[in-house]
Design a protein around this motif. Structure first.
Motif, short mmCIF file in Angstrom:
data_model
loop_
_atom_site.label_atom_id
_atom_site.label_comp_id
_atom_site.label_asym_id
_atom_site.label_seq_id
_atom_site.Cartn_x
_atom_site.Cartn_y
_atom_site.Cartn_z
N TYR A 366 0.82 -1.20 0.00
CA TYR A 366 0.00 0.00 0.00
C TYR A 366 0.86 1.26 0.00
O TYR A 366 2.00 1.25 0.43
N ASP A 493 -5.75 -2.10 -5.13
CA ASP A 493 -5.72 -0.81 -4.47
C ASP A 493 -5.50 0.28 -5.50
O ASP A 493 -5.03 0.02 -6.61
N HIS A 503 -9.41 3.73 -3.19
CA HIS A 503 -8.98 2.49 -2.55
C HIS A 503 -10.15 1.52 -2.45
O HIS A 503 -11.32 1.92 -2.43
#
Length: 506
Positions: A366, A493, A503
């Motif tokens: 992420y 993502d 997201h």
């Protein structure tokens, strides 16, 4: 239906663990109180370069230090010794290792591949092709060349360094002499260019980033120094002494636990670069000493005890090969324990869990660069070289290595050429050792679960973490998740924006 059920099952497992495991309560998503010890790390003072380099600044650190004790699989004999005074190269290799390097080129697939690529790319320089080829021709006779505004200084320096290494190892004296002449002239042009860059306001006492970016200028000098004319060698040394003495790099002025984002990883090329001066009169050894302190803190606070970074994979590992080279350089000079740092040694665990079940689907993490990332194969090759029997490292190296390398890598790739024990196809997405089906990093609040280790596995990665309250390119993306099944990614993502609409979140 199978995917949906698995997704709910993963969430259910986490909820059950949250009820029974107090560690989840310790990292719940509550807003930090003003009295929280973690906020005391805010650096607010204006510091002098003397205070930074003398290490006289005392910061409050609410976190524990880490001892470097994991020596398993480290091939200490491969570090070798630093070259004697006046002998080059010396940063992370030496002429005494040339025979080994040549054997690696002859006996490894990647060594042969790198040599073939170097032959093609360096012939373009020699024939005057492109902007670098034209510069190569001009620099054979003068050091007053006017290069284009966007000239690729680092790439050109790297190609000259590679040519210098090849010429020395293969005993091509005429090629090495010519390379030294061009490198000497190019260094004069490059140094004038850096001199003309204005100091950044508010960064008094900090070194210019162009001086250490990738340590390219120092690597060029290192691999061509003995062929550079004497007066030009003196000019380089004088220039570097002037621009490094009493100058610190980003991170040295910060509390230990703030040294944990990619700018710190890039700045660690600075102490590596200064080692080209280590036997020169006036060498500021404090830079190297502070650099090693920053390196220790970077490994401690960027990576969790489970090996997970505070940033995504792309940001974390883009500059990491130079950090590894600093670790090699330190080991040559008697300090080998960085390779035994427990957080560093657990990076392989994180990366194995971050690799999608179908390896062709890349690595997933992420942050600002989104979820899909390639893994820096040079980083993994360096780790493989000095951790040759670490099966996890070999698995990652095999999966990171492209079938064909189409761009010349850093000169260090030619020094540490080594093949993985198995190919990506032979591993087929299954780690060589038994690993649990779940992975949890408490300080990140990040959880990964899968139903099995195969290309067709169902795998979910879930972020239930606290806010990011330190420098980072990560997001406080509570509830973000990705999902893979049946050989492909189904839920991915987004990219840089921190808004939830970019997201996949619960």
């Amino acid at each position: 239906m199978k995917i949906a059920i698995t997704l709910l099952a993963c969430i259910g497992v986490q909820q059950l663990q949250a009820q029974s495991n107090p560690i989840f309560n310790a990292y719940q998503n509550d807003t930090l109180l003003a009295s929280d010890a973690a906020l005391k790390e805010q650096p607010t003072m204006k510091v002098s370069s003397k205070a930074v380099l003398d290490a006289s600044i005392k910061w409050h650190n609410p976190y524990d230090k880490v001892a470097n004790t994991n020596t398993k699989n480290i091939a200490f004999e491969k570090f070798g010794k630093v070259a004697p005074k006046g002998v080059y190269p010396r940063l992370f290799t030496s002429p005494s290792e040339f025979t080994t390097i040549q054997q690696q080129w002859q006996n490894t697939k990647i060594g042969k591949q790198l040599l073939q690529l170097a032959t093609v790319e360096l012939s373009k320089l020699a024939s005057g092709q492109g902007v670098m080829g034209r510069a190569y021709k001009q620099l054979q006779t003068t050091d007053t060349v006017t290069l284009p505004t966007n000239f690729p200084y680092n790439e050109f320096a790297n190609q000259l360094a590679i040519q210098g290494l090849l010429a020395q190892v293969q005993q091509q004296d005429s090629v090495f002499t010519l390379t030294g002449k061009i490198a000497g002239n190019f260094l004069q042009v490059w140094m004038r260019y850096i001199d003309n860059i204005k100091e950044v306001e508010g960064k008094d006492g900090m070194v210019k980033e162009q001086l250490y970016n990738g340590a390219k200028i120092a690597k060029l000098f290192d691999f061509t120094a003995t062929a550079i004319p004497k007066e030009q060698r003196k000019a380089y040394i004088a220039f570097m002494l002037k621009n490094t003495t009493n100058h610190y790099s980003d991170g040295m002025q910060l509390p230990p636990h703030w040294r944990r984002w990619n700018h710190i990883a890039m700045a660690l090329a600075y102490p590596l670069a200064t080692l080209s001066l280590e036997h020169e009169k006036g060498f500021d050894k404090r830079i190297y000493d502070r650099g090693l302190e920053v390196l220790q803190d970077y490994l401690t606070y960027t990576f969790s005890p489970e090996g997970m970074s505070t940033e995504g994979i792309t940001y974390t590992f883009n500059a990491f090969p130079d950090d590894l080279l600093l670790m090699v350089a330190a080991a040559k000079r008697g300090k080998t324990d960085f390779w035994a740092h427990p957080h560093f040694r657990n990076i392989a665990d994180w990366l194995i869990y971050a690799l999608a079940p179908n390896p062709n689907a890349l690595w997933w993490s992420y942050g600002d660069t989104g979820s899909a990332s390639e893994l820096n194969w040079l980083m993994m090759m360096l780790m493989k070289y000095f951790l040759p029997t670490d099966e996890k490292v070999d698995y990652l190296f095999a999966n990171a290595l492209p079938k064909s390398i189409d761009k010349l890598p850093d000169v260090s790739a030619f020094v540490f050429a080594i093949d993985p024990d198995k190919t990506k196809e032979q591993y087929a997405g299954i780690p060589p050792i038994t690993m649990p089906l779940t992975y949890f990093s408490a300080s990140r609040g990040s959880f990964t679960a899968r139903n099995k280790w195969t290309k067709q596995a169902v795998r979910m990665q879930f972020e239930a973490r606290h806010d990011t309250y330190f420098q980072s390119h990560d997001h406080a993306d509570r509830g973000a998740f990705t999902l893979a099944a049946h050989g492909r990614m189904w839920v991915v993502d987004g990219w840089r924006s921190t808004e939830s609409k970019y997201h996949s979140v619960i």
